[in-house]
Design a protein around this motif. Structure first.
Motif, PDB file in Angstrom:
ATOM      1  N   TYR A 198       0.860  -1.218   0.049  1.00 23.62           N
ATOM      2  CA  TYR A 198       0.056   0.079   0.132  1.00 23.62           C
ATOM      3  C   TYR A 198       0.904   1.168   0.034  1.00 23.62           C
ATOM      4  O   TYR A 198       0.258   2.271  -0.539  1.00 23.62           O
ATOM      5  CB  TYR A 198      -0.623  -0.138   1.321  1.00 23.62           C
ATOM      6  CG  TYR A 198      -1.970  -1.019   1.032  1.00 23.62           C
ATOM      7  CD1 TYR A 198      -2.964  -0.731  -0.037  1.00 23.62           C
ATOM      8  CD2 TYR A 198      -2.084  -2.136   1.825  1.00 23.62           C
ATOM      9  CE1 TYR A 198      -4.022  -1.793  -0.302  1.00 23.62           C
ATOM     10  CE2 TYR A 198      -3.373  -3.020   1.758  1.00 23.62           C
ATOM     11  CZ  TYR A 198      -3.957  -2.686   0.613  1.00 23.62           C
ATOM     12  OH  TYR A 198      -5.232  -3.942   0.357  1.00 23.62           O
ATOM     13  N   VAL A 199       1.713   1.148   0.600  1.00 22.93           N
ATOM     14  CA  VAL A 199       3.004   2.347   0.501  1.00 22.93           C
ATOM     15  C   VAL A 199       3.587   2.567  -0.887  1.00 22.93           C
ATOM     16  O   VAL A 199       3.365   3.675  -1.348  1.00 22.93           O
ATOM     17  CB  VAL A 199       4.130   2.250   1.501  1.00 22.93           C
ATOM     18  CG1 VAL A 199       5.197   3.189   1.338  1.00 22.93           C
ATOM     19  CG2 VAL A 199       3.722   2.217   3.036  1.00 22.93           C
ATOM     20  N   ASP A 200       3.503   1.509  -1.603  1.00 22.50           N
ATOM     21  CA  ASP A 200       4.160   1.411  -2.915  1.00 22.50           C
ATOM     22  C   ASP A 200       2.903   2.040  -3.727  1.00 22.50           C
ATOM     23  O   ASP A 200       3.049   3.105  -4.771  1.00 22.50           O
ATOM     24  CB  ASP A 200       4.591   0.087  -3.514  1.00 22.50           C
ATOM     25  CG  ASP A 200       5.799  -0.307  -3.207  1.00 22.50           C
ATOM     26  OD1 ASP A 200       6.651   0.509  -2.765  1.00 22.50           O
ATOM     27  OD2 ASP A 200       6.166  -1.531  -3.339  1.00 22.50           O
ATOM     28  N   LEU A 201       1.689   1.553  -3.527  1.00 23.01           N
ATOM     29  CA  LEU A 201       0.606   2.158  -4.439  1.00 23.01           C
ATOM     30  C   LEU A 201       0.441   3.741  -4.249  1.00 23.01           C
ATOM     31  O   LEU A 201       0.314   4.382  -5.105  1.00 23.01           O
ATOM     32  CB  LEU A 201      -0.569   1.294  -3.798  1.00 23.01           C
ATOM     33  CG  LEU A 201      -2.019   1.854  -4.652  1.00 23.01           C
ATOM     34  CD1 LEU A 201      -1.920   1.657  -5.984  1.00 23.01           C
ATOM     35  CD2 LEU A 201      -3.232   1.345  -4.030  1.00 23.01           C
ATOM     36  N   VAL A 212      -8.907   2.013  -2.105  1.00 22.88           N
ATOM     37  CA  VAL A 212      -8.016   3.128  -2.096  1.00 22.88           C
ATOM     38  C   VAL A 212      -7.782   4.100  -3.433  1.00 22.88           C
ATOM     39  O   VAL A 212      -7.515   5.373  -3.183  1.00 22.88           O
ATOM     40  CB  VAL A 212      -6.584   2.388  -1.668  1.00 22.88           C
ATOM     41  CG1 VAL A 212      -5.421   3.459  -1.720  1.00 22.88           C
ATOM     42  CG2 VAL A 212      -6.718   1.716  -0.432  1.00 22.88           C
ATOM     43  N   MET A 213      -7.610   3.215  -4.706  1.00 21.62           N
ATOM     44  CA  MET A 213      -7.443   4.017  -5.596  1.00 21.62           C
ATOM     45  C   MET A 213      -8.828   4.972  -5.954  1.00 21.62           C
ATOM     46  O   MET A 213      -8.758   6.001  -6.623  1.00 21.62           O
ATOM     47  CB  MET A 213      -7.283   2.967  -6.884  1.00 21.62           C
ATOM     48  CG  MET A 213      -6.199   2.233  -6.813  1.00 21.62           C
ATOM     49  SD  MET A 213      -5.874   1.064  -8.307  1.00 21.62           S
ATOM     50  CE  MET A 213      -6.762  -0.169  -7.783  1.00 21.62           C
ATOM     51  N   HIS A 272      -2.290  -7.196 -12.751  1.00 24.03           N
ATOM     52  CA  HIS A 272      -2.626  -6.483 -14.037  1.00 24.03           C
ATOM     53  C   HIS A 272      -4.171  -5.995 -13.828  1.00 24.03           C
ATOM     54  O   HIS A 272      -4.442  -4.994 -14.481  1.00 24.03           O
ATOM     55  CB  HIS A 272      -2.436  -7.571 -15.283  1.00 24.03           C
ATOM     56  CG  HIS A 272      -3.732  -8.496 -15.154  1.00 24.03           C
ATOM     57  ND1 HIS A 272      -3.533  -9.689 -14.503  1.00 24.03           N
ATOM     58  CD2 HIS A 272      -4.778  -8.474 -15.937  1.00 24.03           C
ATOM     59  CE1 HIS A 272      -4.463 -10.439 -14.660  1.00 24.03           C
ATOM     60  NE2 HIS A 272      -5.519  -9.831 -15.449  1.00 24.03           N
ATOM     61  N   HIS A 273      -4.864  -6.500 -12.934  1.00 25.36           N
ATOM     62  CA  HIS A 273      -6.498  -6.290 -12.590  1.00 25.36           C
ATOM     63  C   HIS A 273      -6.007  -4.610 -12.175  1.00 25.36           C
ATOM     64  O   HIS A 273      -7.086  -3.715 -12.357  1.00 25.36           O
ATOM     65  CB  HIS A 273      -6.988  -7.083 -11.676  1.00 25.36           C
ATOM     66  CG  HIS A 273      -7.431  -8.263 -12.325  1.00 25.36           C
ATOM     67  ND1 HIS A 273      -8.330  -8.368 -13.541  1.00 25.36           N
ATOM     68  CD2 HIS A 273      -6.886  -9.463 -12.123  1.00 25.36           C
ATOM     69  CE1 HIS A 273      -8.405  -9.545 -13.566  1.00 25.36           C
ATOM     70  NE2 HIS A 273      -7.636 -10.369 -12.899  1.00 25.36           N
ATOM     71  N   VAL A 274      -5.287  -4.379 -10.933  1.00 27.89           N
ATOM     72  CA  VAL A 274      -5.011  -3.298 -10.456  1.00 27.89           C
ATOM     73  C   VAL A 274      -4.525  -2.068 -11.379  1.00 27.89           C
ATOM     74  O   VAL A 274      -5.063  -0.872 -11.475  1.00 27.89           O
ATOM     75  CB  VAL A 274      -4.150  -3.188  -9.181  1.00 27.89           C
ATOM     76  CG1 VAL A 274      -3.530  -2.034  -8.716  1.00 27.89           C
ATOM     77  CG2 VAL A 274      -4.543  -4.172  -8.018  1.00 27.89           C
TER      78      VAL A 274
END
Length: 284
Positions: free
Chosen positions: A74-77, A239-240, A119-121
């Motif tokens: 989540y930090v990366d995202l 989150v997105m 790939h879904h994200v």
């Protein structure tokens, strides 16, 4: 890992404690095992279509793996989304067109393989960034579309644990079926000596024992593990969603990612300072 540990405990508590005062050979009735598992597999196949069967079998591996949805991911995202939104704020929406059309070769996306490996994200994020670049939809319309897509993903992902739970519910009944078959066999042998009849009755009862043990000791925990993984996998889309909507509503990138941070489960949520320092270090 915890699933396997739980299975070992279940076996130790059932078979292990029985072995202390009984003979394990009494539980070895191969035809009972074949019948139970045959009925279980047959019921599973008969109840589902090819897509559901494929999705369920594909989800079984996730039950024994550790969750990839952790604080580091989540930090990366959030750091990746901050970079994207900061670029938009500095250079305009059109500046990210190449990034979202070719994420595999994007300098920003390539820095975060833990995120882009799903790939879904990546598809979800790029699709809505593309809509933002197009400028034809407002925040309300995009939010409504996001909600519908997330709900669709939620329903699709929950099919597998639901099916496995249904199998767990059916196995005790299959155990009774096998036990009744054994009793019928015993009733046809009433002329046999008591020792022989006792062994046959014990073998029939193995079906009931096995059905209940497999259901509540093995299949139900498997369904629970898969469901937990599904729930964890749905959070990343929320989150997105909130980060993109915050950006569309005019919030600065730092504030937008803070919206996303607050959506996370407490066990996966970095502190404000941790996230801020991570973003600064990656910028530098």
């Amino acid at each position: 890992m915890y699933l396997i540990i739980g299975y070992v405990i279940v076996l130790a508590a059932s078979i292990g404690t029985y072995a202390v005062h009984g003979s394990l050979l009494a539980l070895w009735v191969p035809l009972e095992y074949v019948a139970i598992f045959g009925l279980m597999i047959g019921g599973f196949v008969a109840s589902n279509g090819p897509k559901a069967i494929k999705a369920t079998l594909g989800s079984l591996g996730s039950a024994v793996k550790g969750s990839k949805y952790n604080r580091a991911l989540y930090v990366d995202l959030l750091a990746m989304m901050f970079e994207i939104l900061a670029k938009v704020r500095k250079e305009g929406l059109m500046s990210i067109e190449n990034d979202i059309e070719n994420p595999d070769s994007s300098p920003i996306f390539s820095k975060y393989p833990s995120v882009t490996s799903d790939h879904h994200v990546v598809e979800f994020l790029c699709d809505y960034l593309r809509m933002m670049v197009g400028g034809n939809l407002n925040a309300f319309e995009i939010e409504n579309l996001m909600d519908m897509e997330i709900e669709t993903h939620h329903q699709e992902a929950h099919a597998a644990p639901h099916i496995v739970a249904k199998v767990a519910d059916s196995v005790p009944a299959f155990g009774i079926v096998v036990a009744v078959m054994g009793v019928v066999n015993v009733m046809g042998s009433v002329g046999e000596p008591p020792a022989v009849l006792g062994k046959m009755i014990g073998g029939a009862l193995v079906g009931t024992f096995l059905g209940i043990l497999v259901s509540y000791g093995f299949v139900a925990p498997l369904a629970s593990q898969i469901e937990q993984k599904v729930e964890e996998g749905g959070k990343i889309y929320q989150v997105m969603k909130v980060v993109l909507l915050a950006s569309m509503n005019g919030y600065a990138p730092q504030v937008a990612v803070e919206f996303g941070r607050k959506v996370l489960y407490s066990t996966d949520r970095p502190t404000f300072i941790e996230l801020e320092e991570e973003i600064k270090s990656r910028k530098g």
